[in-house]
Design a protein around this motif. Structure first.
Motif, mmCIF file in Angstrom:
data_model
loop_
_atom_site.group_PDB
_atom_site.id
_atom_site.type_symbol
_atom_site.label_atom_id
_atom_site.label_comp_id
_atom_site.label_asym_id
_atom_site.label_seq_id
_atom_site.Cartn_x
_atom_site.Cartn_y
_atom_site.Cartn_z
ATOM 1 N N GLY A 259 4.736 -18.048 -0.912
ATOM 2 C CA GLY A 259 3.533 -18.876 -0.776
ATOM 3 C C GLY A 259 2.868 -18.224 0.376
ATOM 4 O O GLY A 259 1.826 -18.997 0.858
ATOM 5 N N VAL A 260 2.932 -17.057 0.538
ATOM 6 C CA VAL A 260 2.181 -16.399 1.888
ATOM 7 C C VAL A 260 0.631 -16.415 1.192
ATOM 8 O O VAL A 260 0.297 -15.987 0.104
ATOM 9 N N ALA A 261 -0.366 -16.609 2.101
ATOM 10 C CA ALA A 261 -1.735 -16.478 1.830
ATOM 11 C C ALA A 261 -2.195 -15.250 1.618
ATOM 12 O O ALA A 261 -2.939 -14.825 0.544
ATOM 13 N N GLU A 262 -1.785 -14.332 2.387
ATOM 14 C CA GLU A 262 -2.464 -12.606 2.294
ATOM 15 C C GLU A 262 -1.420 -11.807 2.846
ATOM 16 O O GLU A 262 -0.358 -12.014 3.484
ATOM 17 N N TYR A 263 -1.159 -10.557 2.090
ATOM 18 C CA TYR A 263 -0.130 -9.481 2.271
ATOM 19 C C TYR A 263 -0.968 -8.347 2.287
ATOM 20 O O TYR A 263 -1.702 -8.065 1.540
ATOM 21 N N PHE A 264 -0.656 -7.365 3.517
ATOM 22 C CA PHE A 264 -1.366 -6.162 3.556
ATOM 23 C C PHE A 264 -0.333 -5.221 3.785
ATOM 24 O O PHE A 264 0.637 -5.378 4.470
ATOM 25 N N ILE A 265 -0.545 -3.912 3.343
ATOM 26 C CA ILE A 265 0.489 -2.724 3.424
ATOM 27 C C ILE A 265 -0.837 -1.551 3.828
ATOM 28 O O ILE A 265 -1.751 -1.619 3.676
ATOM 29 N N HIS A 266 0.033 -0.846 4.897
ATOM 30 C CA HIS A 266 -0.797 0.317 5.637
ATOM 31 C C HIS A 266 0.090 1.586 5.689
ATOM 32 O O HIS A 266 1.510 1.330 5.987
ATOM 33 N N GLN A 267 -0.379 2.903 5.621
ATOM 34 C CA GLN A 267 0.400 3.967 5.592
ATOM 35 C C GLN A 267 -0.115 4.644 7.147
ATOM 36 O O GLN A 267 -1.049 5.100 7.123
ATOM 37 N N PRO A 268 0.622 4.508 8.177
ATOM 38 C CA PRO A 268 0.200 5.179 9.634
ATOM 39 C C PRO A 268 0.515 6.335 9.633
ATOM 40 O O PRO A 268 -0.178 7.396 10.533
ATOM 41 N N ASP A 269 1.156 7.124 8.904
ATOM 42 C CA ASP A 269 1.789 8.347 8.795
ATOM 43 C C ASP A 269 0.580 9.461 8.237
ATOM 44 O O ASP A 269 0.193 9.301 7.154
ATOM 45 N N MET A 270 0.139 10.143 9.170
ATOM 46 C CA MET A 270 -1.113 11.328 8.935
ATOM 47 C C MET A 270 -0.619 12.033 7.798
ATOM 48 O O MET A 270 -1.361 12.914 7.338
ATOM 49 N N ASN A 271 0.875 12.548 7.777
ATOM 50 C CA ASN A 271 1.182 13.603 6.868
ATOM 51 C C ASN A 271 1.428 12.694 5.381
ATOM 52 O O ASN A 271 1.881 13.476 4.519
ATOM 53 N N ARG A 272 0.832 11.405 5.156
ATOM 54 C CA ARG A 272 1.233 10.828 3.806
ATOM 55 C C ARG A 272 -0.115 10.560 3.561
ATOM 56 O O ARG A 272 -1.094 10.365 4.411
ATOM 57 N N PRO A 273 -0.304 10.397 2.301
ATOM 58 C CA PRO A 273 -1.937 10.042 1.797
ATOM 59 C C PRO A 273 -2.343 8.464 2.366
ATOM 60 O O PRO A 273 -1.279 7.775 2.733
ATOM 61 N N ILE A 274 -3.502 8.399 2.455
ATOM 62 C CA ILE A 274 -4.283 7.279 3.204
ATOM 63 C C ILE A 274 -3.604 5.941 2.102
ATOM 64 O O ILE A 274 -3.839 5.979 0.939
ATOM 65 N N GLU A 275 -3.323 4.877 2.483
ATOM 66 C CA GLU A 275 -2.905 3.723 1.933
ATOM 67 C C GLU A 275 -3.144 2.448 2.915
ATOM 68 O O GLU A 275 -2.690 2.384 3.681
ATOM 69 N N PHE A 276 -4.098 1.875 2.390
ATOM 70 C CA PHE A 276 -4.311 0.381 3.133
ATOM 71 C C PHE A 276 -4.819 -0.433 1.902
ATOM 72 O O PHE A 276 -6.066 -0.389 1.577
ATOM 73 N N GLN A 277 -4.245 -1.520 1.577
ATOM 74 C CA GLN A 277 -4.489 -2.501 0.530
ATOM 75 C C GLN A 277 -3.901 -3.878 0.988
ATOM 76 O O GLN A 277 -3.016 -4.062 1.952
ATOM 77 N N GLY A 278 -4.858 -4.843 0.524
ATOM 78 C CA GLY A 278 -4.170 -6.275 1.082
ATOM 79 C C GLY A 278 -4.328 -7.055 -0.514
ATOM 80 O O GLY A 278 -5.253 -6.748 -1.482
ATOM 81 N N TRP A 279 -3.479 -8.264 -0.541
ATOM 82 C CA TRP A 279 -3.636 -8.903 -1.553
ATOM 83 C C TRP A 279 -3.664 -10.476 -1.125
ATOM 84 O O TRP A 279 -3.279 -10.802 -0.215
ATOM 85 N N ARG A 280 -4.212 -11.430 -2.184
ATOM 86 C CA ARG A 280 -4.131 -12.788 -1.524
ATOM 87 C C ARG A 280 -4.300 -13.655 -2.776
ATOM 88 O O ARG A 280 -4.290 -13.333 -4.081
ATOM 89 N N ARG A 281 -3.973 -14.849 -2.775
ATOM 90 C CA ARG A 281 -3.923 -15.747 -3.935
ATOM 91 C C ARG A 281 -5.395 -16.537 -3.914
ATOM 92 O O ARG A 281 -5.642 -17.130 -2.911
#
Length: 276
Positions: free
Chosen positions: A142-164
């Motif tokens: 029941g979390v309101a928001e969830y975010f993921i992020h890739q900090p490693d610059m040797n990996r592709p950029i990923e920054f996403q978030g979801w909500r209900r």
């Protein structure tokens, strides 16, 4: 943030409004492990990002007694089932008491669940963070928001978030014009920037007006720079005052010498008139 007062004013202005949790802070419940049998260390990219965001949240939410910020500890979300457990990298619980520190977080005892959860992708957890945890956090917990992020610059950029949404469906948070994401629950804006010294993509929170929330180390450096600037300004002012005093003394000396010469000249003229 130009001054401490500016920061405090903005804290009050932008702090989210929320109810107090219905439970009570619980340090530990017997039977629920609070450590892994074989803990796996996070990589430095992952670890630096975790500590940076955790520190920024602690700094920003420090004034509120009922905002709890956690990092990499167990959250049990179903009483009696120790399998219903997660350990997010960083999370914020609006309404839960800031203190005391917990070994684990028990949602049924606290009377609330985390408001926002942040996971930073590593090679061992990335797939689970992108897929299974979206359902676990947003639907099961029941979390309101969830975010993921890739900090490693040797990996592709990923920054996403979801909500209900209002119907309870899981929807992706739309990107802003500069690829950032806005957290409606925290009333904060997030975007990443390249940290040149650490060579990583550092996710940073911003106030709605665009003011960056600094880490304790950044704040220390800003304070030292401000003190050095103030010291340099005081030294310049003292030097200017010294030069002004020297100039005034020089003028006084010149005027005194002129007055002496006038007096001498007048006396000479009087003596000359007396002899004529």
């Amino acid at each position: 943030m130009n001054t401490a007062n500016d920061f405090e004013l903005k804290q009050r202005k932008y702090m989210p409004v929320f109810p107090k949790a219905s439970g009570k802070p619980t340090i530990y419940i017997e039977g629920y492990p609070y450590e892994d049998d074989e803990p796996m260390p996070a990589g430095e990219f992952h670890g630096m990002q975790m500590h940076s965001l955790f520190d920024q949240f602690l700094r920003y939410f420090q004034a509120h007694p009922h905002i709890h910020v956690g990092m990499d500890n167990f959250i049990y979300y179903r009483e009696g089932d120790i399998r219903k457990v997660v350990a997010p990298d960083v999370y914020v619980v609006l309404g839960a008491a800031k203190l005391p520190l917990r070994r684990s977080f028990y949602t049924w005892a606290e009377g609330t669940v985390p408001t926002a959860v942040f996971e930073f992708l590593s090679d061992t957890t990335a797939s689970e963070d992108r897929h299974e945890k979206v359902e676990v956090y947003l639907r099961d917990m029941g979390v309101a928001e969830y975010f993921i992020h890739q900090p490693d610059m040797n990996r592709p950029i990923e920054f996403q978030g979801w909500r209900r949404d209002a119907l309870g469906d899981i929807v992706e948070i739309e990107e802003e014009a500069d690829d950032g994401l806005f957290s409606a629950s925290l009333n904060l804006y997030f975007r990443w920037e390249v940290h040149e010294a650490w060579e990583l993509r550092l996710l940073r929170p911003y106030l709605p007006d665009g003011t960056a929330i600094t880490t304790s180390m950044e704040e220390h450096h800003l304070r030292v720079a401000a003190e050095e600037l103030a010291t340099a300004e005081a030294e310049r002012r003292q030097a200017a005052e010294g030069r002004a005093r020297e100039e005034a003394e020089r003028r006084q000396a010149i005027e005194a010498e002129l007055e002496r010469l006038r007096t001498q000249l007048a006396n000479s003229e009087n003596e000359a008139n007396e002899h004529t």
